[in-house]
Design an enzyme around this catalytic site. Structure first.
Site, PDB file in Angstrom:
ATOM      1  N   VAL A 167       0.761  -1.321   0.159  1.00 52.88           N
ATOM      2  CA  VAL A 167       0.072  -0.019  -0.183  1.00 52.88           C
ATOM      3  C   VAL A 167       0.897   1.229   0.137  1.00 52.88           C
ATOM      4  O   VAL A 167       1.905   1.477   1.100  1.00 52.88           O
ATOM      5  CB  VAL A 167      -0.948  -0.047   1.290  1.00 52.88           C
ATOM      6  N   LYS A 168       0.530   2.328  -1.054  1.00 48.02           N
ATOM      7  CA  LYS A 168       1.230   3.251  -1.073  1.00 48.02           C
ATOM      8  C   LYS A 168       0.471   4.475  -0.336  1.00 48.02           C
ATOM      9  O   LYS A 168      -0.785   4.871  -0.683  1.00 48.02           O
ATOM     10  CB  LYS A 168       1.508   3.503  -2.727  1.00 48.02           C
ATOM     11  N   ILE A 169       1.314   5.214   0.665  1.00 50.15           N
ATOM     12  CA  ILE A 169       0.716   6.313   1.239  1.00 50.15           C
ATOM     13  C   ILE A 169       1.491   7.373   1.448  1.00 50.15           C
ATOM     14  O   ILE A 169       2.438   7.405   1.438  1.00 50.15           O
ATOM     15  CB  ILE A 169       0.375   5.576   2.776  1.00 50.15           C
TER      16      ILE A 169
END
Ligand code: E4P
Length: 223
Positions: free
Chosen positions: A85-87
């Site tokens: 997951v890219k945050i």
């Protein structure tokens, strides 16, 4: 050093994987928007990328508040066990990284532009931090200097978060990442293609084949 492809183009990924050069993939909403034309199934494309890639695939949330980021993160991890997951690097983002870490979800903290941001992402529990070197070069800074600084800070505190050098524009960025000891570089396909090329390699190969042609017309192999 691991090599990731920075693309949402499945053909580029398939080609890079066939070359044996792709350890993972990073995508972002801009890259996704390039492949998501009319009538195209973006979810299907991302699913295929996750299936095709022999390693981590970063898929970015498109929200700025904590609750929605967490909801989207839970959808992203359903794509496959290699989905990351890219945050984004914001206060809500940091809070989300901490929660996701406690759920054993792998996070790539994106839009990092200085070593203190990288330190915060690591403390929150990110598995990867993505400093954008090319965008710093674009505004007259030397982007690779922050990779050097992040490496020093992480070494000082024995931090295990991976330094993923992003926004790479050319093979010199890759060389400097290797000298510094960055863990990962993520490359646009055109930079990946440039890496094995050298004019002396091409010149040398041509000469070998020309010389061989002299003694063995049509390049017949002797064995
Ligand atoms: C990183 O994960 C980003 O997708 C990317 O490297 C941004 O690069 P750009 O500055 O070329 O858009």
């Amino acid at each position: 050093m691991k090599i990731f492809l920075d693309t949402a183009n499945i053909e580029e990924i398939k080609t890079g994987v066939e070359w044996g050069l792709v350890d993972g993939v990073t995508t972002n909403p801009t890259l996704a928007s390039k492949v998501a034309g009319k009538g195209k199934d973006l979810a299907g494309i991302i699913r295929e990328i996750v299936k095709t890639t022999p390693g981590p695939v970063s898929v970015e949330v498109v929200a700025t508040d904590y609750e929605t980021m967490i909801k989207q993160a839970h959808k992203i991890v359903e794509l496959g066990s290699n989905a990351v997951v890219k945050i984004p690097m914001t206060l809500d983002g940091l809070k989300a990284i901490k929660t996701l870490k406690s759920e054993n979800i792998s996070v790539n903290c994106t839009l990092v532009f200085n070593p203190v941001q990288a330190l915060l992402a690591a403390k929150a529990g990110a598995e990867y931090v993505s400093p954008f070197v090319g965008r710093l070069d674009d505004i007259g800074q030397d982007g690779m200097q922050i990779i050097d600084q992040i490496k020093t800070v992480f070494t000082n505190y024995a931090i295990g978060t991976n330094i993923l050098v992003a926004s790479i524009r050319n093979p010199v960025h890759v060389l400097r990442a290797g000298i510094i000891g960055a863990d990962v570089v993520t490359l646009p396909f055109d930079v990946l293609k440039k890496l094995p090329a050298h004019p002396k390699t091409e010149e040398g190969l041509k000469r070998f084949l020309d010389d061989w042609e002299e003694v063995s017309p049509n390049g017949k192999f002797p064995f």
